[in-house]
Design an enzyme around this catalytic site. Structure first.
Site, PDB file in Angstrom:
ATOM      1  N   PRO A  92     -17.278 -12.810  -6.074  1.00 44.25           N
ATOM      2  CA  PRO A  92     -16.178 -12.308  -6.909  1.00 44.25           C
ATOM      3  C   PRO A  92     -15.890 -10.836  -6.629  1.00 44.25           C
ATOM      4  CG  PRO A  92     -17.703 -13.618  -8.217  1.00 44.25           C
ATOM      5  CD  PRO A  92     -18.337 -13.456  -6.874  1.00 44.25           C
ATOM      6  N   ALA A  93     -14.616 -10.463  -6.779  1.00 40.84           N
ATOM      7  CA  ALA A  93     -14.167  -9.072  -6.612  1.00 40.84           C
ATOM      8  C   ALA A  93     -14.384  -8.539  -5.203  1.00 40.84           C
ATOM      9  CB  ALA A  93     -14.838  -8.161  -7.630  1.00 40.84           C
ATOM     10  N   THR A  97      -8.307 -12.839  -3.119  1.00 38.91           N
ATOM     11  CA  THR A  97      -6.938 -13.151  -3.533  1.00 38.91           C
ATOM     12  C   THR A  97      -5.946 -12.199  -2.888  1.00 38.91           C
ATOM     13  OG1 THR A  97      -7.657 -14.111  -5.632  1.00 38.91           O
ATOM     14  CG2 THR A  97      -5.387 -13.340  -5.511  1.00 38.91           C
ATOM     15  N   LEU A  98      -6.292 -10.929  -2.822  1.00 40.07           N
ATOM     16  CA  LEU A  98      -5.422  -9.959  -2.149  1.00 40.07           C
ATOM     17  C   LEU A  98      -5.160 -10.392  -0.712  1.00 40.07           C
ATOM     18  CD1 LEU A  98      -5.690  -6.097  -2.292  1.00 40.07           C
ATOM     19  CD2 LEU A  98      -5.525  -7.242  -0.094  1.00 40.07           C
ATOM     20  N   ASP A 173      -8.353 -20.277  -1.413  1.00 35.25           N
ATOM     21  CA  ASP A 173      -8.919 -19.090  -2.051  1.00 35.25           C
ATOM     22  C   ASP A 173      -9.926 -19.503  -3.116  1.00 35.25           C
ATOM     23  OD1 ASP A 173      -9.460 -16.665  -3.237  1.00 35.25           O
ATOM     24  OD2 ASP A 173      -7.504 -16.494  -4.236  1.00 35.25           O
ATOM     25  N   ILE A 213     -13.252  -4.674  -9.197  1.00 37.05           N
ATOM     26  CA  ILE A 213     -13.775  -5.124 -10.491  1.00 37.05           C
ATOM     27  C   ILE A 213     -12.770  -4.824 -11.593  1.00 37.05           C
ATOM     28  CG2 ILE A 213     -15.582  -4.740 -12.217  1.00 37.05           C
ATOM     29  CD1 ILE A 213     -17.513  -4.213  -9.887  1.00 37.05           C
ATOM     30  N   ARG A 237     -21.463 -13.145 -14.095  1.00 39.46           N
ATOM     31  CA  ARG A 237     -20.941 -14.085 -13.108  1.00 39.46           C
ATOM     32  C   ARG A 237     -21.387 -13.703 -11.699  1.00 39.46           C
ATOM     33  NH1 ARG A 237     -14.732 -15.420 -15.102  1.00 39.46           N
ATOM     34  NH2 ARG A 237     -15.257 -15.870 -17.281  1.00 39.46           N
ATOM     35  N   LYS A 416      35.175 -15.728   9.654  1.00 42.99           N
ATOM     36  CA  LYS A 416      34.877 -16.998   8.985  1.00 42.99           C
ATOM     37  C   LYS A 416      33.447 -17.443   9.272  1.00 42.99           C
ATOM     38  CE  LYS A 416      39.644 -18.723   8.921  1.00 42.99           C
ATOM     39  NZ  LYS A 416      40.573 -19.780   9.424  1.00 42.99           N
ATOM     40  N   ARG A 464      17.521  -3.510   2.488  1.00 47.65           N
ATOM     41  CA  ARG A 464      17.522  -4.957   2.221  1.00 47.65           C
ATOM     42  C   ARG A 464      16.369  -5.649   2.947  1.00 47.65           C
ATOM     43  NH1 ARG A 464      24.044  -5.213   3.055  1.00 47.65           N
ATOM     44  NH2 ARG A 464      24.633  -4.996   0.841  1.00 47.65           N
TER      45      ARG A 464
END
Length: 509
Positions: A92-93, A97-98, A173, A213, A237, A416, A464
Site C-alpha cells: 500500500p501507498a 494507482t498513480l 491495480d 500515505i 494494514r 465543407k 486545446r
C-alpha cells in the site's frame, strides 16, 4: 513491390497504406485509403462541458480515435503489440494507482484501447465488507471469500475488455505481492494469447512515502476517521501485508519493470513486448510526482490579431499581461496559505508547496512576440520564462487571417470537409490538430516530468491540445474547446484523476 496490405493487416489504414495506389494530386495530397474510420461528427464543446477527467471513461470500439493516434486498424491493435496485461505490484501507498492512471492516460492518447482496473473501486461498490479484506491473505473465511469474489470479478471484466471491447492494454491495480499470485496471472492470460508485464513499484524515499500515505488517507477507506486513527489504521494494514511481500526476482521467469522511487531508478527484465512497452518505459522515465498545478492562459491582444504579421501587444494586451501576472501570483499564494491553515495531511495535493515562487513557478510561452511579451512581467519578478517551439500555434496555411465567409468563398469544398472532421482535416499548406498533437508529444512528456507550478501562455490551438491530454478529451471535443482571455484555467493533479477550475481574471476594476 510486395503487397503491403497482405503482408501485415496493421498497415491497412496506417503507415504505408498510401503506397498501394497512386495518390490523387491536391492541395494536401489526400489519401486514397482512409486513415480514420467510423469518425463521429464534431460537436461544440466548452470547458464547462468537458471539465471531468475522461481517463476512466469507456472506450467506444466503433468510434475510438484518440488525439495522438497515428493510424487505425481493423483489429484496433496498434504498434504490432497484440494484447498486453500490465500488472501492478507493491505494498500500500507505493504509487500503484498513480502509475496505472498515468499509463492509461498516455497510452489512450497514443490511441491504444486501454483501461485500468482498480481493486479499490470494486471494494467500494461491494456490500458487507469484512474487516480483513485489505490483507492479501485474509484471516477469516468471510474475508477469503470476499477477496476471491472481487478478484474473479476483476479478472472476468479484464477478459471481457479484451474479448468483447477489442481492448489492447489492461492494467490490473492491486497488491499482487505474492509470487504464486503473479504466476497464476501469467499462466491464465498467456494461455489466451495475452502478454503479461509486471510493474513493481518500490518506494524507499521517506518524503515520497509520506506524501503517498497522506494521499491514501484521503480515500474513502479512511472516511470518518481522525488523523491519528487513519494513520494507525494504515500502519496496521501495512504491517499485516509486509510479511507476505515477495519482491520480484529473476527466478520467477517473468517480464517485469522495477520502478523505484517514482522513476529515480528503473530496472527492466526480459522486455519481449516490443515498441509499445518501450514507449511505456520511456514514459515512466519521465513521470514524476506532481507537486504543482498547470495553468493555461491566452496571450494578450494586438491591434489586428493577425497570424502572418508577428505583432506586438497593444495597450490592452499590456494591461492584460500585468493583471495576469498579479492574478496568477496571488492565486498561488492563496493556495499555499490555505494549505498552511488546513489540518489535512496531504502536503501538496492541490498543487501548493513551500518553495519560493522564483524557483517553484515556471512560465512557458509560444515563440511569437505577443505570446512571449505577455510573460515579461513575470520575468521582472525574477520568475523563469521559457519560449518553447513546441507551443507554436497551429499553422493555418492558406486560410491565415481569413474570415469564415472568405474561407467558404475561396475554399468551398475544403470548408465543407473541415466541418466533418475539424481535428484531422488540413487546409492547403496548413497543419491539422492531429499534426499539432504529434509534434507536441515531447512537451507533454516534459510536463509529466515537471513537479513545479507551470503557467503556459499560448495560442488557443496549443492550449486545446494540452488540455485535451491532461483531461483525456476525445479528438471530437478537442478542436471546439473554448479558451477566453478572461479565464485562467487551473488543472490540479491527484493519483486517480485530474481536476480543473476556471478562475475569473479581474480585467476590469
Amino acid at each position: 513491390m510486395p503487397n503491403v496490405l497482405s503482408d501485415d493487416e496493421e498497415l491497412l489504414n496506417g503507415l504505408g497504406s498510401e503506397i498501394m495506389k497512386p495518390s490523387r494530386q491536391g492541395n494536401h495530397m489526400a489519401r486514397t485509403v482512409k486513415r480514420w474510420v467510423n469518425k463521429e461528427r464534431a460537436t461544440t464543446a466548452d470547458l464547462k462541458n468537458v471539465n471531468i477527467d475522461g481517463v476512466h471513461g469507456p472506450v467506444n470500439t466503433e468510434s475510438y480515435i484518440s488525439p495522438g493516434q497515428l493510424y487505425s486498424t481493423d483489429s484496433g491493435n496498434l504498434f504490432h503489440a497484440g494484447r498486453i496485461l500490465v500488472v501492478l505490484v507493491g505494498l500500500p501507498a507505493t504509487s500503484k494507482t498513480l502509475l496505472s492512471v498515468a499509463i492509461t492516460r498516455y497510452t489512450r492518447w497514443l490511441g491504444v484501447r486501454t483501461k485500468s482496473f482498480h481493486f479499490s473501486e470494486y471494494k467500494e461498490s461491494a456490500k458487507n465488507i469484512p474487516s480483513d479484506y485489505f490483507c492479501v491473505v485474509p484471516t477469516s473465511k468471510e474475508g477469503v471469500a470476499f477477496v476471491e469474489k472481487l478478484r474473479m470479478q476483476m479478472l472476468n471484466d479484464i477478459l471481457a475488455f479484451f474479448n468483447d471491447l477489442s481492448g489492447q492494454l489492461a492494467i490490473y491495480d492491486a497488491l499482487n505481492i505474492r509470487k504464486i499470485d503473479r504466476k497464476n496471472l501469467e499462466t491464465t492470460f498467456s494461455e489466451i494469447g495475452v502478454k503479461v508485464l509486471f510493474i513493481e513499484s518500490i518506494v524507499s524515499d521517506q518524503e515520497i512515502m509520506n506524501r503517498n500515505i497522506a494521499l491514501a488517507l484521503e480515500s474513502n477507506d479512511y472516511k470518518g476517521l481522525s488523523t491519528d486513527e487513519a494513520i494507525d489504521e494504515y500502519m496496521r494494514r501495512l504491517s499485516v501485508n509486509e510479511p507476505y511481500y515477495e519482491m520480484m526476482t529473476h527466478d520467477e521467469e517473468l517480464s517485469y519493470i522495477k520502478y523505484i522511487n517514482l522513476g529515480k531508478q528503473i530496472i527492466v527484465k526480459d522486455n519481449i513486448h516490443g515498441y509499445l512497452v518501450n514507449k511505456i518505459v520511456f514514459f515512466l522515465m519521465n513521470l514524476r510526482q506532481k507537486k504543482g498545478c498547470v495553468y493555461f492562459a491566452r496571450c494578450g491582444t494586438s491591434d489586428k490579431d493577425n497570424y502572418i504579421h508577428d505583432e506586438e501587444l497593444n495597450e490592452e494586451g499590456i494591461h492584460y499581461s500585468q493583471v495576469l501576472k498579479d492574478f496568477v501570483l496571488q492565486r498561488i499564494k492563496q493556495k499555499r496559505q490555505a494549505k498552511k491553515n488546513s489540518d489535512s495531511l496531504v502536503e501538496v495535493i492541490d498543487g501548493s508547496h513551500d518553495e519560493d515562487l522564483k524557483t517553484s513557478l515556471i512560465v512557458w510561452t509560444g515563440p511569437r512576440k505577443r505570446t512571449h511579451d505577455t510573460a515579461l512581467f513575470f520575468s521582472k519578478e525574477g520568475i523563469k520564462v521559457q519560449q518553447r517551439s513546441e507551443l507554436r500555434q497551429l499553422n493555418p496555411g492558406s486560410i491565415a487571417d481569413l474570415t469564415d465567409q472568405q474561407i467558404m468563398d475561396k475554399f468551398p469544398s475544403e470548408y465543407k470537409e473541415s466541418l466533418k472532421d475539424p481535428y484531422h482535416f488540413r487546409f492547403p499548406r496548413a497543419e491539422s490538430y492531429h499534426d499539432l498533437a504529434v509534434r507536441m508529444e515531447p512537451l507533454l512528456l516534459e510536463m509529466e516530468h515537471t513537479s513545479k507550478d507551470i503557467l503556459i501562455i499560448a495560442h488557443e490551438s496549443t492550449l486545446r491540445v494540452l488540455y485535451g491530454y491532461l483531461m483525456a478529451c476525445t479528438c471530437v471535443e478537442l478542436p471546439n474547446l473554448n479558451f477566453t482571455r478572461d479565464k485562467l484555467v487551473e488543472i490540479s493533479f491527484s493519483p486517480f484523476c485530474n481536476t480543473v477550475e476556471l478562475l475569473n481574471i479581474p480585467l476590469t476594476s
